[in-house]
Scaffold this motif. Structure first.
Motif, PDB file in Angstrom:
ATOM      1  N   GLU A 155       0.830  -1.213   0.000  1.00 21.58           N
ATOM      2  CA  GLU A 155       0.000   0.000   0.000  1.00 21.58           C
ATOM      3  C   GLU A 155       0.861   1.259   0.000  1.00 21.58           C
ATOM      4  O   GLU A 155       0.688   2.153   0.838  1.00 21.58           O
ATOM      5  N   ILE A 156       1.751   1.347  -0.945  1.00 23.47           N
ATOM      6  CA  ILE A 156       2.714   2.460  -0.963  1.00 23.47           C
ATOM      7  C   ILE A 156       2.017   3.813  -1.056  1.00 23.47           C
ATOM      8  O   ILE A 156       2.477   4.807  -0.485  1.00 23.47           O
ATOM      9  N   THR A 157       0.855   3.857  -1.732  1.00 25.54           N
ATOM     10  CA  THR A 157       0.212   5.165  -1.930  1.00 25.54           C
ATOM     11  C   THR A 157      -0.470   5.676  -0.661  1.00 25.54           C
ATOM     12  O   THR A 157      -0.946   6.802  -0.636  1.00 25.54           O
ATOM     13  N   ARG A 158      -0.534   4.838   0.373  1.00 31.80           N
ATOM     14  CA  ARG A 158      -1.099   5.349   1.627  1.00 31.80           C
ATOM     15  C   ARG A 158      -0.058   6.140   2.409  1.00 31.80           C
ATOM     16  O   ARG A 158      -0.387   6.844   3.352  1.00 31.80           O
ATOM     17  N   CYS A 159       1.220   6.011   2.049  1.00 30.07           N
ATOM     18  CA  CYS A 159       2.264   6.801   2.729  1.00 30.07           C
ATOM     19  C   CYS A 159       2.203   8.235   2.214  1.00 30.07           C
ATOM     20  O   CYS A 159       1.851   8.473   1.062  1.00 30.07           O
ATOM     21  N   LEU A 160       2.600   9.167   3.058  1.00 31.82           N
ATOM     22  CA  LEU A 160       2.643  10.570   2.631  1.00 31.82           C
ATOM     23  C   LEU A 160       3.654  10.714   1.492  1.00 31.82           C
ATOM     24  O   LEU A 160       4.665  10.008   1.466  1.00 31.82           O
ATOM     25  N   PRO A 161       3.397  11.656   0.561  1.00 28.99           N
ATOM     26  CA  PRO A 161       4.293  11.782  -0.590  1.00 28.99           C
ATOM     27  C   PRO A 161       5.751  12.000  -0.199  1.00 28.99           C
ATOM     28  O   PRO A 161       6.660  11.420  -0.802  1.00 28.99           O
ATOM     29  N   GLU A 162       5.993  12.795   0.854  1.00 31.77           N
ATOM     30  CA  GLU A 162       7.398  13.060   1.208  1.00 31.77           C
ATOM     31  C   GLU A 162       8.062  11.789   1.745  1.00 31.77           C
ATOM     32  O   GLU A 162       9.270  11.606   1.621  1.00 31.77           O
ATOM     33  N   VAL A 163       7.259  10.905   2.337  1.00 33.01           N
ATOM     34  CA  VAL A 163       7.825   9.646   2.829  1.00 33.01           C
ATOM     35  C   VAL A 163       8.103   8.719   1.637  1.00 33.01           C
ATOM     36  O   VAL A 163       9.162   8.086   1.552  1.00 33.01           O
ATOM     37  N   GLN A 164       7.156   8.673   0.691  1.00 33.55           N
ATOM     38  CA  GLN A 164       7.380   7.862  -0.521  1.00 33.55           C
ATOM     39  C   GLN A 164       8.674   8.278  -1.208  1.00 33.55           C
ATOM     40  O   GLN A 164       9.408   7.460  -1.737  1.00 33.55           O
ATOM     41  N   SER A 175      -1.794   8.101  -9.127  1.00 33.94           N
ATOM     42  CA  SER A 175      -1.578   9.349  -9.858  1.00 33.94           C
ATOM     43  C   SER A 175      -0.949  10.397  -8.952  1.00 33.94           C
ATOM     44  O   SER A 175      -0.331  11.338  -9.427  1.00 33.94           O
ATOM     45  N   GLU A 176      -1.108  10.213  -7.632  1.00 30.62           N
ATOM     46  CA  GLU A 176      -0.512  11.207  -6.730  1.00 30.62           C
ATOM     47  C   GLU A 176       0.932  10.892  -6.372  1.00 30.62           C
ATOM     48  O   GLU A 176       1.567  11.635  -5.635  1.00 30.62           O
ATOM     49  N   MET A 177       1.447   9.783  -6.878  1.00 28.03           N
ATOM     50  CA  MET A 177       2.875   9.510  -6.636  1.00 28.03           C
ATOM     51  C   MET A 177       3.696  10.501  -7.456  1.00 28.03           C
ATOM     52  O   MET A 177       3.275  10.908  -8.535  1.00 28.03           O
ATOM     53  N   SER A 178       4.862  10.850  -6.955  1.00 22.27           N
ATOM     54  CA  SER A 178       5.671  11.806  -7.709  1.00 22.27           C
ATOM     55  C   SER A 178       6.134  11.154  -9.011  1.00 22.27           C
ATOM     56  O   SER A 178       6.310   9.933  -9.085  1.00 22.27           O
ATOM     57  N   ALA A 179       6.333  12.008 -10.021  1.00 21.62           N
ATOM     58  CA  ALA A 179       6.771  11.482 -11.311  1.00 21.62           C
ATOM     59  C   ALA A 179       8.112  10.771 -11.157  1.00 21.62           C
ATOM     60  O   ALA A 179       8.364   9.736 -11.779  1.00 21.62           O
ATOM     61  N   ALA A 180       8.956  11.304 -10.279  1.00 22.17           N
ATOM     62  CA  ALA A 180      10.284  10.707 -10.092  1.00 22.17           C
ATOM     63  C   ALA A 180      10.168   9.280  -9.562  1.00 22.17           C
ATOM     64  O   ALA A 180      10.883   8.385 -10.006  1.00 22.17           O
ATOM     65  N   LEU A 181       9.234   9.086  -8.638  1.00 22.95           N
ATOM     66  CA  LEU A 181       9.098   7.736  -8.073  1.00 22.95           C
ATOM     67  C   LEU A 181       8.450   6.790  -9.076  1.00 22.95           C
ATOM     68  O   LEU A 181       8.877   5.647  -9.248  1.00 22.95           O
ATOM     69  N   LYS A 182       7.424   7.292  -9.772  1.00 23.45           N
ATOM     70  CA  LYS A 182       6.749   6.440 -10.771  1.00 23.45           C
ATOM     71  C   LYS A 182       7.745   5.918 -11.783  1.00 23.45           C
ATOM     72  O   LYS A 182       7.664   4.775 -12.233  1.00 23.45           O
ATOM     73  N   ARG A 183       8.671   6.789 -12.171  1.00 21.22           N
ATOM     74  CA  ARG A 183       9.628   6.421 -13.210  1.00 21.22           C
ATOM     75  C   ARG A 183      10.557   5.288 -12.760  1.00 21.22           C
ATOM     76  O   ARG A 183      11.163   4.612 -13.581  1.00 21.22           O
TER      77      ARG A 183
END
Ligand code: ATP
Ligand code: MG
Length: 392
Positions: free
Chosen positions: A183-192, A237-245
């Motif tokens: 459930e990675i998307t449940r973490c806050l974006p800065e933590v991801q 979709s709310e994951m940062s582009a850098a992480l998605k890549r």
């Protein structure tokens, strides 16, 4: 004799074993059976990982004696590998290829489509453990991906490597294994985003350790990450582009084939009821009706092609397994009536979760497909139609 004087009870069996323990014989067998080249750190060849996850299609694999001997362990001479994840083999192959290339793998999909199960099986097959897991929540901090401290040792010794507490991700880096992030998307974006540097630099520095050799942990060959994300939560979709890549995305869909879903529900419900100490005795026809209702409500279309209003709740296979297991437990421990009579009540429990309108949608399903099937002469659907009042 008082209770205190009695011999201690033997430890209770564990409810759930991790995949690597549950399937230890299959893993050892496959490791010996396919002795081909494997990526660094892998316990099985990529092909054997696919076989482990999807099964050997009923084929019995044979292990030459010489290889069984070389493996040292007490291995069977022949073994059919059980199917575990039900779905496209090609999907599993793509996952395995991603991991062999040391890229991150992100499994996305609706709830209850076996993303976590697939991640567990893949990591057990690739590196022999599925235990290096971080459960993502709104409260997950960066420490869960990096490191923390044993505060007693930290106070006594200062920041030494003994006082350092590795996160599961750091352990996976040191040992060249697979880290799982649920459930990675449940973490806050800065933590991801702590993962971005881990997945690109493949090292974590520990500045507190002031310059010693240990101050940087570099990932050993084989280290990679499998993450899962649920489409009903805050989206990918709310994951940062850098992480998605840094991840290859694979979408896990609900089981397409009705017979495969029916067989899975039966297999898993049987296992659950057996764990509850009873035999599974629910008729195939009842299971068939149950799986049909789940599939119709999930897809918004009945098997006959009639429109069905979909409830907001996800009618997942995982939920169908739970209902089938409840029917099995009821049939075993509270016998007497017809188990079919229990179906509407359990269905209502599965459907009515957060939206009151879902109750109406289930009644609408009764007034539509259930009634039409009853009118066409099916005794089972006739009985279900007669039970409509119990849905009120
Ligand atoms: N394709 C499938 N193959 C095997 N089991 C499946 C499949 N689809 C659903 N299941 C059932 O779902 C259960 C696993 O659900 P799991 O928790 O892995 O799903 P999930 O996709 O991670 O759900 P969530 O998004 O809620 O975390 C399995 O134990 C099995 O009963
Ligand atoms: Mg999950």
């Amino acid at each position: 004799m008082t209770i205190a004087e009695q011999a201690p009870a033997p430890p209770a069996p564990r409810q759930v074993l991790p995949a690597e323990e549950r399937h230890a014989t299959e893993l050892a067998f496959l490791a010996a059976h396919d002795d081909g080249a494997r990526p660094p750190g892998w316990v099985l060849t990529p092909r054997a990982v696919v076989t482990f996850v999807c099964g050997s299609d009923g084929e019995t694999l044979e292990l030459p004696r010489s290889r069984a001997k070389a493996a040292g362990a007490d291995l069977p001479a022949k073994l059919a590998i059980t199917p575990k994840f039900v779905g496209e083999r090609a999907l599993v192959e793509r996952c395995v290829v991603t991991l062999a290339g040391e890229r991150g793998l992100l499994l996305v999909g609706e709830p209850g489509t076996a993303k976590s199960m697939l991640s567990e099986l893949l990591s057990a097959g690739v590196c022999g453990t599925s235990a290096l897991t971080v459960q993502g929540t709104a409260g997950t901090t960066e420490d869960a991906f990096r490191y923390g401290w044993n505060y007693a040792l930290l106070l006594a010794q200062g920041p030494t490597s003994q006082a350092l507490v590795d996160s599961p991700v750091l352990t996976a880096m040191r040992t060249g294994r697979v880290a799982r992030i649920e459930e990675i998307t449940r973490c806050l974006p800065e933590v991801q985003d702590a993962l971005v540097s881990i997945l690109s630099d493949r090292r974590v520095s520990v500045p507190e350790l002031a310059g010693g050799d240990d101050a940087t942990v570099s990932a050993a060959a084989g280290f990679t990450v499998i993450a899962t994300a649920n489409l009903r939560d805050r989206g990918v979709s709310e994951m940062s582009a850098a992480l998605k890549r840094r991840f290859n995305f694979e979408t896990v869909h609900p089981i397409a084939d009705v017979d495969a879903e029916m067989a899975l529900v039966q297999r898993q419900a049987t296992a659950t009821v057996e764990r509850a100490g009873a035999a599974f005795s629910v008729d195939d026809a009842v299971l068939d009706a149950l799986v049909t209702v789940f599939r119709d409500l999930r897809s918004g279309r009945s098997a006959e092609g009639w429109d069905v209003e979909r409830p907001g709740t996800v009618m997942s296979t995982a939920e169908a397994v739970h209902v089938a297991a409840s029917l099995g437990v009821a049939a075993a421990y509270l016998p007497g009536g017809d188990v079919l009579d229990l179906v509407p009540g359990h269905l209502l429990g599965a459907v009515r979760k957060d939206d009151a309108a879902d109750h109406e949608r289930l009644l609408g399903y009764w007034d539509g497909p259930v009634r039409r099937r009853a009118e066409s002469g099916s005794a089972m659907w006739r009985r279900l139609w007669d039970l409509r009042e119990s849905l009120r």
